[in-house]
Design a protein around this motif. Structure first.
Motif, PDB file in Angstrom:
ATOM      1  N   UNK A 193      49.084  43.817  18.396  1.00  0.00           N
ATOM      2  CA  UNK A 193      47.791  42.715  17.667  1.00  0.00           C
ATOM      3  C   UNK A 193      46.992  44.031  18.019  1.00  0.00           C
ATOM      4  N   UNK A 194      46.453  43.990  16.727  1.00  0.00           N
ATOM      5  CA  UNK A 194      44.952  45.046  16.589  1.00  0.00           C
ATOM      6  C   UNK A 194      43.515  44.214  16.240  1.00  0.00           C
ATOM      7  N   UNK A 195      42.730  43.882  16.938  1.00  0.00           N
ATOM      8  CA  UNK A 195      41.933  42.922  17.507  1.00  0.00           C
ATOM      9  C   UNK A 195      40.651  43.367  16.342  1.00  0.00           C
ATOM     10  N   UNK A 196      40.824  44.770  15.515  1.00  0.00           N
ATOM     11  CA  UNK A 196      40.061  44.933  14.361  1.00  0.00           C
ATOM     12  C   UNK A 196      40.798  44.469  13.163  1.00  0.00           C
ATOM     13  N   UNK A 197      42.098  44.799  12.686  1.00  0.00           N
ATOM     14  CA  UNK A 197      42.257  44.143  10.914  1.00  0.00           C
ATOM     15  C   UNK A 197      43.324  43.233  11.642  1.00  0.00           C
ATOM     16  N   UNK A 198      43.763  42.644  12.432  1.00  0.00           N
ATOM     17  CA  UNK A 198      44.316  41.243  12.766  1.00  0.00           C
ATOM     18  C   UNK A 198      45.503  41.709  11.737  1.00  0.00           C
ATOM     19  N   UNK A 199      46.446  42.994  12.242  1.00  0.00           N
ATOM     20  CA  UNK A 199      47.496  42.794  12.522  1.00  0.00           C
ATOM     21  C   UNK A 199      48.541  42.569  13.083  1.00  0.00           C
ATOM     22  N   UNK A 200      49.553  42.111  12.998  1.00  0.00           N
ATOM     23  CA  UNK A 200      50.470  41.603  13.484  1.00  0.00           C
ATOM     24  C   UNK A 200      51.895  41.573  14.335  1.00  0.00           C
ATOM     25  N   UNK A 201      52.639  42.699  12.977  1.00  0.00           N
ATOM     26  CA  UNK A 201      53.940  43.312  12.881  1.00  0.00           C
ATOM     27  C   UNK A 201      55.121  42.193  12.161  1.00  0.00           C
ATOM     28  N   UNK A 202      54.205  41.107  12.395  1.00  0.00           N
ATOM     29  CA  UNK A 202      54.684  39.847  12.108  1.00  0.00           C
ATOM     30  C   UNK A 202      54.498  39.278  10.072  1.00  0.00           C
ATOM     31  N   UNK A 203      55.304  38.753   9.426  1.00  0.00           N
ATOM     32  CA  UNK A 203      55.605  39.665   7.853  1.00  0.00           C
ATOM     33  C   UNK A 203      54.508  38.385   8.014  1.00  0.00           C
ATOM     34  N   UNK A 204      54.000  36.985   8.079  1.00  0.00           N
ATOM     35  CA  UNK A 204      53.608  36.202   7.637  1.00  0.00           C
ATOM     36  C   UNK A 204      53.338  35.389   9.000  1.00  0.00           C
ATOM     37  N   UNK A 205      51.746  35.503   9.426  1.00  0.00           N
ATOM     38  CA  UNK A 205      50.864  34.348  10.657  1.00  0.00           C
ATOM     39  C   UNK A 205      49.319  33.988   9.298  1.00  0.00           C
ATOM     40  N   UNK A 206      49.599  33.111  10.407  1.00  0.00           N
ATOM     41  CA  UNK A 206      48.230  31.814   9.998  1.00  0.00           C
ATOM     42  C   UNK A 206      47.281  32.605  10.361  1.00  0.00           C
ATOM     43  N   UNK A 207      45.553  32.887   9.938  1.00  0.00           N
ATOM     44  CA  UNK A 207      44.211  33.653  10.483  1.00  0.00           C
ATOM     45  C   UNK A 207      44.817  32.230  12.174  1.00  0.00           C
ATOM     46  N   UNK A 208      45.001  31.317  12.261  1.00  0.00           N
ATOM     47  CA  UNK A 208      44.823  30.615  13.541  1.00  0.00           C
ATOM     48  C   UNK A 208      45.330  31.267  14.737  1.00  0.00           C
ATOM     49  N   UNK A 209      46.618  31.879  14.028  1.00  0.00           N
ATOM     50  CA  UNK A 209      47.450  32.286  14.944  1.00  0.00           C
ATOM     51  C   UNK A 209      46.780  33.443  15.853  1.00  0.00           C
ATOM     52  N   UNK A 210      45.995  34.589  14.710  1.00  0.00           N
ATOM     53  CA  UNK A 210      45.220  35.096  15.472  1.00  0.00           C
ATOM     54  C   UNK A 210      44.117  34.547  16.345  1.00  0.00           C
ATOM     55  N   UNK A 211      43.797  33.386  15.937  1.00  0.00           N
ATOM     56  CA  UNK A 211      42.680  32.705  16.638  1.00  0.00           C
ATOM     57  C   UNK A 211      43.277  32.752  17.933  1.00  0.00           C
TER      58      UNK A 211
END
Length: 172
Positions: free
Chosen positions: A85-103
């Motif tokens: 988790x990088x709050x700057x660019x919201x990358x996750x290392x997960x191929x597909x993840x919705x914005x709600x997951x990052x929130x």
């Protein structure tokens, strides 16, 4: 001369039903370098099921690095996922993840680090008497413990009373 317009017929990638153009949801796939690689069209009902599958039930966090934080998330529909988790660019290392997951991750991450910060020791006072050596500490969150017995070992390290270690394990 008349122009012929073709209407694009889109079907849901999950349930294979035709989708009206006003109901199309597009899911974008990213690679490990956070570059867009593909996209998928799904209908509103499949999209809401997909969003529900990404509800975070619990997380485990590792110590943060300069680039971000590694962790594990237990999600409702996808099981246990290792993510970066990088709050700057919201990358996750997960191929597909919705914005709600990052929130959700951002809120959980903030709460986790606030609680961890409260347990950090702010001050330690060592008291040495003739027979007994004790220490007292206070945390950033305002908690304090007094009369913790200790002694100096022959190699120069401190040995804390073994009976008290389970009580102060979160602060060490």
């Amino acid at each position: 001369m008349s122009k012929v317009y073709e209407i694009l017929k889109i079907e849901c990638n999950t349930c294979k039903k035709p989708i009206k153009s006003s109901e199309v949801q597009c899911i974008q796939k990213y690679d490990q370098y956070n570059r867009r690689t593909d996209h998928t069209f799904i209908c509103d009902s499949c999209y809401s099921k997909w969003i529900d599958s990404w509800i975070v039930l619990s997380t485990e966090w590792e110590e943060p690095s300069a680039l971000g934080t590694w962790g594990y998330a237990e999600t409702k529909g996808n099981g246990r996922i290792r993510f970066f988790y990088n709050p700057g660019n919201r990358s996750s290392g997960v191929e597909i993840a919705p914005p709600e997951f990052f929130n959700q991750l951002e809120k959980i991450r903030q709460n986790y680090w606030e609680e961890k910060r409260k347990k950090q020791i702010e001050t330690i006072e060592f008291m040495e008497d003739f027979d007994i050596n004790t220490l007292r500490f206070k945390t950033v969150g305002g908690e304090s413990m007094d009369n913790i017995r200790w002694k100096m070992k022959s190699d120069g390290s401190l040995q804390i009373d073994p009976d008290i270690i389970p009580k102060i394990k979160d602060y060490i």
